[in-house]
Structures are given as C-alpha cells and as structure tokens.
Design a protein around this motif. Sequence first.
Motif, PDB file in Angstrom:
ATOM      1  N   ILE A 171      65.067  61.450  49.227  1.00 20.91           N
ATOM      2  CA  ILE A 171      65.429  62.846  48.991  1.00 20.91           C
ATOM      3  C   ILE A 171      66.588  63.183  49.924  1.00 20.91           C
ATOM      4  O   ILE A 171      66.468  63.065  51.142  1.00 20.91           O
ATOM      5  CB  ILE A 171      64.250  63.789  49.307  1.00 20.91           C
ATOM      6  CG1 ILE A 171      62.993  63.378  48.528  1.00 20.91           C
ATOM      7  CG2 ILE A 171      64.630  65.242  49.032  1.00 20.91           C
ATOM      8  CD1 ILE A 171      63.032  63.652  47.067  1.00 20.91           C
ATOM      9  N   THR A 200      63.993  59.143  58.445  1.00 18.90           N
ATOM     10  CA  THR A 200      64.771  60.379  58.335  1.00 18.90           C
ATOM     11  C   THR A 200      66.148  60.120  58.916  1.00 18.90           C
ATOM     12  O   THR A 200      66.259  59.577  60.019  1.00 18.90           O
ATOM     13  CB  THR A 200      64.103  61.514  59.127  1.00 18.90           C
ATOM     14  OG1 THR A 200      62.813  61.789  58.578  1.00 18.90           O
ATOM     15  CG2 THR A 200      64.937  62.780  59.070  1.00 18.90           C
ATOM     16  N   THR A 207      69.911  66.133  55.185  1.00 24.52           N
ATOM     17  CA  THR A 207      68.930  65.284  55.854  1.00 24.52           C
ATOM     18  C   THR A 207      68.345  64.348  54.801  1.00 24.52           C
ATOM     19  O   THR A 207      67.855  64.800  53.774  1.00 24.52           O
ATOM     20  CB  THR A 207      67.818  66.134  56.498  1.00 24.52           C
ATOM     21  OG1 THR A 207      68.403  66.955  57.519  1.00 24.52           O
ATOM     22  CG2 THR A 207      66.747  65.261  57.126  1.00 24.52           C
ATOM     23  N   LEU A 209      65.612  61.750  53.498  1.00 22.04           N
ATOM     24  CA  LEU A 209      64.201  61.414  53.716  1.00 22.04           C
ATOM     25  C   LEU A 209      63.835  60.246  52.812  1.00 22.04           C
ATOM     26  O   LEU A 209      63.836  60.387  51.591  1.00 22.04           O
ATOM     27  CB  LEU A 209      63.324  62.621  53.382  1.00 22.04           C
ATOM     28  CG  LEU A 209      63.632  63.909  54.153  1.00 22.04           C
ATOM     29  CD1 LEU A 209      62.995  65.107  53.464  1.00 22.04           C
ATOM     30  CD2 LEU A 209      63.136  63.799  55.589  1.00 22.04           C
ATOM     31  N   PHE A 211      61.217  57.469  51.383  1.00 19.03           N
ATOM     32  CA  PHE A 211      59.804  57.181  51.155  1.00 19.03           C
ATOM     33  C   PHE A 211      59.695  55.817  50.476  1.00 19.03           C
ATOM     34  O   PHE A 211      60.463  55.512  49.567  1.00 19.03           O
ATOM     35  CB  PHE A 211      59.174  58.211  50.217  1.00 19.03           C
ATOM     36  CG  PHE A 211      59.117  59.608  50.766  1.00 19.03           C
ATOM     37  CD1 PHE A 211      60.261  60.377  50.871  1.00 19.03           C
ATOM     38  CD2 PHE A 211      57.914  60.160  51.168  1.00 19.03           C
ATOM     39  CE1 PHE A 211      60.211  61.681  51.375  1.00 19.03           C
ATOM     40  CE2 PHE A 211      57.841  61.451  51.664  1.00 19.03           C
ATOM     41  CZ  PHE A 211      58.999  62.211  51.777  1.00 19.03           C
TER      42      PHE A 211
END
Lengths: 222, 222
Positions: A171, A200, A207, A209, A211
């Motif tokens: 993201i 991160t 920013t 992110l 996963f």
Amino acid sequence: MSRLRFKISMSLDGFVAGPNQSVKEPLGAGGMRLHEWVFTLKAWRAMHGLEGGEVNESNRVVEESLAGIGATIMGRNMFGGHPGPWDAKNPWNGWWGANPPFHHPVFVLTHHAREPLVLEGGTTFTFVTGGIAAALDLARKAAGGRDISLAGGAKAAQQYLAAGLVDEMEIHLAPVLLGSGERLFDGVGADLHGLELVRTVAAPGVTHLKFTKGDSPWPRQK
Amino acid sequence: MSRLRFKISMSLDGFVAGPNQSVKEPLGAGGMRLHEWVFTLKAWRAMHGLEGGEVNESNRVVEESLAGIGATIMGRNMFGGHPGPWDAKNPWNGWWGANPPFHHPVFVLTHHAREPLVLEGGTTFTFVTGGIAAALDLARKAAGGRDISLAGGAKAAQQYLAAGLVDEMEIHLAPVLLGSGERLFDGVGADLHGLELVRTVAAPGVTHLKFTKGDSPWPRQK
C-alpha cells in the motif's frame, strides 16, 4: 510457484480513486493526488521512456515492485474505455498507446468476450470472462515462473483479497483525504488471509506499507 | 499558544472501533485488535501503574504523545456509560476507576449537563454542552500553556478535524482489517486543513504516522 503481488496507492481515508471516474478523469475527482509521489521519480519516468527524475526511497520500492514480473492482471475498469460490451467498430485499446509499459502478457477481467489485443513491445491483452481464478491460472502459465502483478482497480483487488489469493501487498499510503470515491477494502471483510506487515518505508509524500504471507522471505515488521 | 494534539489507533481499512460498541465491549467487536501494539509497552504499563514491559520504537511515540499535555478533551461516547441523560441515582464515572490515568482536567463533550466529577490524582471531568469550540476554550484555559490532548472517539475527532482545529495528529496504523465499525474520517471531507505528514515510525505491529500544521517544529517527511 509464482506469487500474486498487488500494489496500489491509497488515501489516508482508504480510497484508491475519487468519485465520478470517467475516460477524461480515470482516477475520479481528486484521484491524481494519490499518485503525486510517483510522477517525479526516476524509476517511473524510465518506465515511460522519460529521462531524469528524483531518486529517493520511493525509487527502491517502485523498482522492486517492477522486478521479476512475468504477467499482469487488471480489472476491466482499469483497462478502461466504457462499460458493457466492447465496441467492435471503435475498439478501446487501453490508455497506454501502441507500446504499453507492461512488455509482458496482461489479463483483463471482463464480462464481455473479446479477441486478444496484441500491441508493440511484448504487451498482449487477453480478455478473461471466466473469473479471477481462471485469470490467475492463465497468468501463472504465461508468467513462466516469474511473479504476477495485480494492477487493480479496486473491484479486481477486492475479489482477489477476499479469496485470499494475494501473496504480497504494498500500500502506497498518500497522506491526503479524498472524502469519497472507491474504497480499496469495501466488502473484503476483516481477514487479511495471512498477509502481515513486514516493512514500512517513509518517503516524500508517501508511506509504503508492505504485507506478505508467512512463507515469504520477509520477516514481520519489528 | 497551546496546541490541540490528536492521536488514535486506526485499522488499515480506516476504522477506529468495531461494530456493536457496548459497556462490555467499548471498542466494539474486534476493536481490541487496534490496540494490541500498545498493551505490552513499558510506557503504557507505567501509565497504568504497572511495572515492566517492552521497550521499542512505539515507546518513544507514546512517551512523546503524553509529554507536555495540560488538559484532555473527549467525546461522550469515549467517556462511556450509556446514551442520553445521565443517571443521577447510578452515575457513570468513566472506565478508569477512582484514580484515572489523566492527572489533569478532562473536558467531556455531551448534550446533557452534569456537575463536574472530581476524582483522585488530579483528574476532574468537566461536562461541556456548548460544543467543540467551547470545550477547546475551556481546555486551553485549564492547560496553563501546555498542550491539549484530543482523546477521541471518532465523532469528537471528526468535528475537530472538519473544523480545522487540530494542530497535530498521530495515526497509529494497525495492519489489520476490521471490515465494519466506526470510520475515523467519515464526513470529514477531502481537506486536512494544513496537516502534513512529517514522520513515519515503524514498530512491531504498528506504523505511526505523524501529521502537523506548517507552523510546527517538524519538517515535512523526506
């Protein structure tokens, strides 16, 4: 086995497109604000045949996301054009011109059958009416052992996320509000199906992110 | 002038509480998943009179958020108890026992007048029926030059955010989905009123995103 890797820019309030998407404004009203961090990057400019550009932490993230991809899956809305059956007389061939920046097979989820569209530079669009699992099977075969990029938009992503088929998700969180539009996680439920935050990255205006599922080489964020 | 500082834990899909909030489950179904990162911290345990705990990047963020606060504002729902007029015979005195962890004046936004509630350790709850600006004025006077903490919940935060009255915001982004519940930015619109991302901190099970207005000592995230 090749992994399904999904990346998308999302606002702080969870939108991946603004309201009133159209051919003129494919990202909807205000949707460009989600992507301001990327247009100035050297990595993004190079992908579109442009020279120069900024080099910051986002470049590393973008380069990483482009590496090792052998096929792409996208929704009909991202391929764009118009809703409903294809217009045979005046066919919509995507937003990207004669030589799209994919350079590998692209599978478009649609309810309307259409012959494959072969463009320059190694990009072929294949239109899949059999649903997300069928598209993933085709993409896996076409990717030749490399990974598959899930390019969006929201509805395609929601289906793959809800089915637990996404192996990696990044993201790009834009620190802005859109207030309305298309929400990434609408209808996905409360389960990330094993996707855990592993990294991160802070960069100008964004920013990142990342996963992944537990079987990935990435340890969980510490 | 003292600044209004807002901090809250939010899920990746934008929720700050799960569905079906109640006295038994004040954070709603699944809402505790937003706060798992904090309960093990030394800083959080110390605030609640407990020893030990983990020390990681989140400790610094929590300690920073507690420092320099002279007053707190919260919504009626966060103070809790029951909806509607106060029960004079069996008054709800908050979730925090005889000695709440604030140790300074707390202003509760409510539609229902009530005498101030003086508890141990310097915490007095004052019930404000005049709206968000009146509560902010009172808190500013009570804070004696120190900053004011906006503690939540969502509805109180939405009002201050929409009015552009928040000077600093820290989102503790929990890498989970709740799927439903109370959305932080519902009805806030597309304008952060000058709040800009100035810092991202990665920590176990959480990413902290700090926003401030341009007149703050923090430079924009690079």
